[in-house]
Enzyme design. Structure first.
Site, PDB file in Angstrom:
ATOM      1  CG  HIS A 165      22.198   7.414   1.799  1.00 32.86           C
ATOM      2  ND1 HIS A 165      22.149   8.859   2.136  1.00 32.86           N
ATOM      3  CD2 HIS A 165      23.356   7.016   1.914  1.00 32.86           C
ATOM      4  CE1 HIS A 165      23.391   8.947   2.210  1.00 32.86           C
ATOM      5  NE2 HIS A 165      24.170   8.082   2.216  1.00 32.86           N
ATOM      6  CB  SER A 286      -7.992  -3.874   7.449  1.00 35.59           C
ATOM      7  OG  SER A 286      -8.965  -2.926   6.825  1.00 35.59           O
ATOM      8  CE  LYS A 292      -2.721  -3.336   5.138  1.00 35.67           C
ATOM      9  NZ  LYS A 292      -3.553  -1.789   4.968  1.00 35.67           N
ATOM     10  CD  GLU A 299       0.970   1.636  11.347  1.00 32.37           C
ATOM     11  OE1 GLU A 299       0.850   2.462  10.137  1.00 32.37           O
ATOM     12  OE2 GLU A 299       0.227   0.822  11.764  1.00 32.37           O
TER      13      GLU A 299
END
Ligand code: ARG
Length: 465
Positions: A165, A286, A292, A299
């Site tokens: 979980h 970024s 970043k 992804e």
């Protein structure tokens, strides 16, 4: 009003039957050369095997065969050099190559199609193409797995929290987690090897749908092309694309696995977890936020999974309404299939490299372990071994966890006195049980997370690779 063959190439193949040329829109709508030209090697390989068979069976002469071979050699050179002119007028890869062959060698080129149809030709090309692609995929998967095993070996004893979980559950080793990835991809490899078996059958000889009147030798062609055998029914041979669907199903499952790995990498790279570092060459920055470092590769792998699922659905839908035998619908099999091949191949290639660029951050893993009462089950098992029924042990430990939470400490930081308030069965030896290392070492059976078991799993895995 018949057209001369040279004035309009698109009419050349079937001009005899037609009284007006095809409209440009229809030409564009029905042509597949823009995407099926990628099968040109397979198309030529198949044609050469067919020609050798025709000559062996005296259906064409030895000179015709020699002319065909010479012409094809030149065509290979032209395509490789980029000077071959692909024409939409000639619809697909098959007619483009055949027309060029005829231009180069004359009548021998026109004889190549004896005893053959584009229906069995295209089915053969796709199977050859897919077989080649599966072989590439299996090599890449092997490289990924081998690099994964190197990482798992380095991290065989590195403790990290295992989750259920997405909450800290029990201590595991990072190596054990990575070996779960290995098992996932091992089944993927098995699936692709299995798809290969059913893909590797020869359709050629089925001709348009019913077979051919010439004394062909299909077994010979099958052997020449490295097929394991022939498709045993001509209608089925030219029409079904179930092997392509199976390939997409195996691809969808593989991508599902890589998507799950990607999701974990994204989480682990987040500073809140901070479990791993991914080498900078696989990350991007970024354009606005200077701080970043983004996990773009995982992804994208996660994102690309969706398109492969889509291809599987496309092909299933493409087949479901088709009566026997060949229908032009089947031309639509290629783009989804090719994109599935490209997506899986690229994902594996990049993952095989990226996995070697991953480093663990053991301190953060251990910090996370301290925050989730990860050894609570070990305490319950300890009490059970001392004679308490497991359900009662579960409850006693639940109370202990509550107490630890109130005090803001982890279980091993409770004093012996405190622990004994929850069960008189607790003794001094509890503190070894509650350590992470003790917890890990005690799960010492095949499939368990004990470092020795992880190392043994890696040895078995290497032997299988
Ligand atoms: N380009 C076609 C395909 O991909 C080749 C077969 C064409 N056959 C036909 N009867 N029109 O399916």
């Amino acid at each position: 009003m018949s057209q001369s063959p040279s004035s309009s190439p698109s009419q050349y193949t079937w001009a005899g039957r037609f009284s007006e040329p095809m409209s440009d829109l229809v030409k564009r709508y029905t042509a597949s050369v823009d995407f099926d030209k990628r099968m040109w090697r397979q198309d030529i390989r198949g044609s050469l095997a067919h020609a050798r068979m025709l000559a062996k069976q005296s259906i064409i002469s030895a000179e015709d065969l020699a002319d065909i071979q010479r012409g094809m050699a030149q065509i290979v050179g032209e395509i490789e050099a980029g000077s071959f002119e692909w024409s939409l007028d000639l619809e697909d890869v098959h007619l483009n190559i055949e027309k060029r062959l005829t231009t180069l060698v004359g009548d021998a080129g026109k004889r190549l199609h004896t005893g053959r149809s584009r229906n069995d030709q295209v089915a053969t090309d796709i199977r050859l193409y897919l077989r080649d692609s599966i072989d590439d995929i299996l090599v890449l998967l092997g490289q990924f797995q081998s690099n994964l095993l190197d990482l798992a070996e380095r991290e065989a004893a590195t403790p990290m929290p295992g989750f259920t979980h997405l909450q800290v559950a029990q201590p595991i080793t990072f190596g054990h987690h990575l070996m779960a990835w290995f098992e996932m991809t091992r089944r993927d490899a098995e699936r692709f090897a299995d798809v290969r078996k059913r893909t590797n059958r020869l359709p050629l000889g089925a001709a348009a749908l019913a077979g051919t009147t010439y004394p062909i030798d299909r077994e010979f062609v099958a052997a020449e092309l490295g097929f394991d055998g022939v498709c045993e029914n001509s209608l089925d041979a030219v029409s079904d694309r179930d092997f392509a669907i199976e390939f997409c199903a195996a691809s969808a499952l593989l991508m599902m696995h890589f998507s799950r790995m990607s999701e974990e990498l994204v989480l682990w790279m987040n500073p809140r977890f901070g479990f791993v570092k991914i080498a900078d060459r696989f990350c991007t920055g970024s354009s606005i936020m200077p701080q970043k470092k983004n996990p773009d590769v995982p992804e994208l792998a996660r994102g690309k999974t969706g398109r492969v699922y889509g291809h599987l659905t496309s092909l299933l839908t493409l087949m479901k309404g088709q009566p026997l035998a060949y229908n032009k619908d089947n031309q639509e099999d290629k783009e989804p299939l090719f994109d599935a091949v490209d997506t899986v191949t690229d994902t594996l290639r990049i993952y095989a490299e990226m996995i070697s660029g991953i480093t663990a951050r053991p301190d953060n893993m251990r910090d996370a372990l301290r925050q989730g009462f990860a050894t609570a089950t070990d305490l319950a098992d300890y009490l059970t071994r001392k004679g308490l029924p497991f359900r009662d042990a579960h409850e006693a430990v639940g109370l202990a966890v509550r107490r630890a939470e109130e005090l803001g400490v982890d279980l091993p930081q409770l004093s012996l006195d405190e622990l004994q308030q929850f069960s008189s069965l607790v003794g001094e030896d509890i503190f070894t049980v509650l350590t992470v290392e003790g917890s890990l070492a005690s799960r010492n059976h095949i499939g368990g997370t004990a470092p020795d078991q992880v190392r043994a799993a890696i040895v078995r895995a290497r032997a299988r690779l």
